[in-house]
Write an enzyme that holds these catalytic residues in place. Structure first.
Site, short mmCIF file in Angstrom:
data_model
loop_
_atom_site.label_atom_id
_atom_site.label_comp_id
_atom_site.label_asym_id
_atom_site.label_seq_id
_atom_site.Cartn_x
_atom_site.Cartn_y
_atom_site.Cartn_z
N GLU A 116 0.83 -1.21 0.00
CA GLU A 116 0.00 0.00 0.00
C GLU A 116 0.87 1.26 0.00
O GLU A 116 0.55 2.24 -0.68
CB GLU A 116 -0.92 -0.01 1.22
CG GLU A 116 -2.00 -1.08 1.13
CD GLU A 116 -2.93 -1.10 2.33
OE1 GLU A 116 -4.10 -0.75 2.17
OE2 GLU A 116 -2.46 -1.46 3.42
N GLU A 138 -4.27 -9.40 3.18
CA GLU A 138 -5.00 -9.14 4.42
C GLU A 138 -6.23 -10.02 4.62
O GLU A 138 -6.57 -10.40 5.75
CB GLU A 138 -5.43 -7.67 4.49
CG GLU A 138 -4.30 -6.71 4.82
CD GLU A 138 -3.57 -6.20 3.58
OE1 GLU A 138 -2.86 -5.19 3.68
OE2 GLU A 138 -3.70 -6.84 2.51
#
Length: 708
Positions: A116, A138
């Protein structure tokens, strides 16, 4: 020492070096957030800066979020947690939108929050390393990418392309990253990596993200685009069919993708933060982080391995029996570069077992996952033979023949003479006590159980069973071998059925008991799926075969000297299926299911003979499936069969298929609340029998206000 070292070079380029103190990898922890605040303040105060480079002082670029911190977030912390995430993202957004070029110079792997961070940059350059991986995993921990990953991946790739990487946590290597356009350039060394980053900044003095340019559109269209809308109209139903509503993360990801694609970037980031907060403060993510991160890392670090014994590596392994299990063990062993001798009673059988490896490897070649040369190297490591002399010099010999004590004794006595000095003799038995099998060995200290699961190439777990006389050295060598072939070891003490088989059969039997009670078989199978089990009990019973279950039950009855005990209702059903209707399971073409050629299997109409008018809710069946397994797991811990809670949780998920959302059979009890478990077990016992009786260890834990 700051987690982000700020340096401005002679060209007025800010070199931001990620270096989390007191950690081997960079994570988005409190140190990082504090350092990010300081960094943004310096950037705001210095208008002369013409570009920014993110690089890492660690072996990898950035590992992701701090899971130790995340697991502490509770519902009452939701507002504080949300504000913390939003504050961090606001600072990253400032860097992203300042108007000067921002480059990620990526050394090694960048996953989760690390990827990210890289996506916040306008240009990404990576070291050309085939072992580097990127992506947003995730979802595998019950979370979603909360640092802008959903918003940026969707806007860079488009909804359809991005969804598998978000909802399945698919990771990818350097070549795929380049083909997707997510990595823009590569470098061969760290010097070149930084040089290219600086060069790109100088060549692009004004830069912004593609999605921040005026008039930008999401590749492939928005949720309102006809073909996207059509896909999204069926996506929730397909997802619910897959998750059965047990896993909130994939559903939250899908909703966030759709909602965030219809608003501006900053609003989209806030939508993502809300969804992330909901998952991070929820129980499912805590269950999954505790087991799949902390638990697995504890196991891989050798917590169950005897200490102060030197590490070992197998160089030659013998496998006795070239059936499905033996062939699978040979394949996974050779795939890790270890020479394998695959022995059966005939060369034809042995070659047939080796052909299984050829089939799996050929498929990988066809799919572009493996080079022909590598396939041939692996196959050349497998020696198919009927000659026991070929076993000479093996560090480890694994017996994988039929579940028969006499046969196992025979092959053990023939093979162990060829072991190298200090070599280990192992049995792949799934139910027979190792201490009994070890009596056939001339050296019980070197004898151990290595229980693999089928299909071996896909199943991650290996249950290591210590016999009464198994030495610490033998256990250490077995543990090292399991890690060497890329599997996950759990260590248990000897008993009939050990841990996994013992608990597994409680699940299957409970399903058959429900059938005997008169419940429609389709309801039974669906309740198990809605509990989170991967397969219904009737379907899995067909897979393992009814005859095997009957054999195991008979052997257990003999061992307990209870030959005259009446059959349980489940055993009566199995007896009737086998001896009255000749329905023995999938391998014989008929069991609880019909297996028509070229058609989908379906439940056998003859099961209606057990159908009665019975009222039982779906939730009651779900509770029976989960509690029967969890309570039996707890008994294994109480009796010392299990040596740790972690092994119980990992083993129940990877070996039995206990629902992953629970974090494992023992964590299921913890998260349910032990006092509530005690109450529920008492109700189930009163209705269905002593098999639901709470073990004393549960009563003690409740009394001491403790967890398992």
């Amino acid at each position: 020492m700051s987690a982000i070292q700020f340096q401005k070079n002679a060209d007025n380029i800010a070199i931001l070096t990620l270096d989390s103190p007191h950690q081997s990898a960079n994570t988005m922890n409190a140190d990082f957030r504090a350092a990010l605040t300081e960094t943004v303040e310096k950037l705001r105060a210095d208008e002369s800066i013409i570009g920014i480079v993110f690089q890492s002082a660690k072996k990898t670029f950035f590992a992701g979020g701090d899971l130790d911190e995340l697991i502490q977030a509770k519902p009452e912390h939701a507002t504080e947690f949300f504000n913390m995430i939003e504050d961090m993202k606001t600072k990253l957004r400032y860097i992203e939108t300042r108007g000067i070029p921002v480059v990620a110079a990526i050394k090694g792997t960048a996953l989760g929050g690390g990827w990210e961070l890289a996506l916040c940059c306008h240009h990404r350059i990576a070291l050309n390393n085939s072992e580097s991986t990127f992506g947003l995993p995730e979802v595998t921990l019950g979370l979603l990418p909360g640092g802008g990953g959903i918003v940026r991946m969707t806007r860079l790739l488009g909804i359809q392309t991005a969804l598998p990487y978000l909802m399945e946590g698919k990771q990818f290597g350097i070549e795929k990253a380049v083909s997707l356009g997510l990595i823009h350039n590569t470098a061969e060394n760290e010097t070149e990596l930084l040089d290219k980053a600086i060069s790109w900044i100088k060549s692009n003095p004004q830069s912004q993200q593609p999605f921040d340019t005026k008039g930008s559109k999401i590749p492939g269209g928005t949720p309102a685009s006809p073909h996207i809308a059509q896909m999204l109209s069926i996506a929730p139903a397909m997802l619910r069919d897959k998750t059965k509503g047990c896993y909130p993360a994939p559903e939250a990801i899908l909703a966030t993708v759709v909602e965030s694609a219809q608003v501006d970037v900053d609003t989209a980031l806030t939508i993502e933060s809300r969804a992330f907060t909901y998952l991070a403060t929820g129980q499912v993510s805590k269950n999954m982080i505790g087991t799949f991160w902390h638990g697995l890392n504890t196991i891989k670090s050798g917590a169950s391995r005897p200490q102060k014994i030197a590490q070992s590596k197998a160089s030659k392994v013998g496998v006795l029996g070239a059936g499905m299990m033996g062939a699978g063990i040979a394949y996974v062993t050779a795939s890790k570069g270890i020479a394998v001798v695959l022995k059966d009673i005939s060369i034809e059988n042995a070659e047939k077992g080796k052909a299984y490896s050829q089939k799996l490897l050929d498929k990988k070649v066809t799919q572009g996952q493996l080079a022909c040369e590598k396939r041939d190297q692996i196959l050349n490591l497998i020696t198919a033979t009927a000659n026991a002399n070929d076993l000479n010099g093996c560090d480890l010999i694994i017996e994988a023949v039929f579940e028969n004590s006499e046969l196992k004794a025979k092959v053990t006595q023939e093979a162990e003479n060829f072991l190298a000095d200090g070599g280990v003799m192992a049995s792949n038995t799934s139910t027979l006590p190792i201490s009994d099998l070890a009596k056939a060995s001339k050296n019980g200290a070197n004898f151990i159980g290595l229980h693999f699961f089928s299909p071996v190439d896909k199943m991650k777990l290996v249950e290591i069973i210590k016999g009464k006389n198994t030495s610490a050295e033998t256990l250490a060598k077995a543990f090292d071998f399991v890690l060497q072939i890329g599997k996950t070891p759990i260590v248990v003490n000897d008993s009939r059925g050990f841990f996994t088989s013992r608990v597994f059969f409680t699940f299957v039997e409970e399903g058959i008991r429900l059938l005997a009670e008169g419940v429609h078989p389709a309801r039974i199978e669906m309740a198990a799926l809605k509990a989170g089990m991967p397969v219904g009990p009737l379907a899995i019973q067909d897979e393992v075969s009814l005859t095997l279950s009957e054999h195991v039950a008979n052997e257990a009855r003999k061992a307990n000297q209870n030959k005259n005990d009446s059959l349980t209702s489940a055993e009566e059903v199995i007896h009737t299926m086998i001896h009255h209707f000749n329905r023995k399971g999938k391998a014989s073409g008929a069991g609880f299911y019909e297996y028509p050629k070229d058609e989908k299997k379906h439940l056998w109409d003859g099961l209606s003979r057990w159908k009665k008018e019975v009222e039982i809710s779906e939730q009651e069946m779900i509770d029976r499936f989960l509690f029967i397994q969890a309570l039996e797991t707890l008994r294994c811990l109480e009796e010392g069969v299990l040596t740790s809670t972690i092994d119980g949780n990992i083993g129940s998920i990877f070996g039995i298929g206990f629902p992953a959302w629970t974090g494992g059979a023992l964590q299921f009890l913890n998260q349910y609340g032990l006092s509530k478990v005690l109450t529920r077990a008492s109700v189930l016992e009163s209705k269905y029998g002593v098999r639901f009786k709470a073990p004393q260890i549960l009563i003690d834990k409740v009394k001491n206000n403790d967890l398992i």
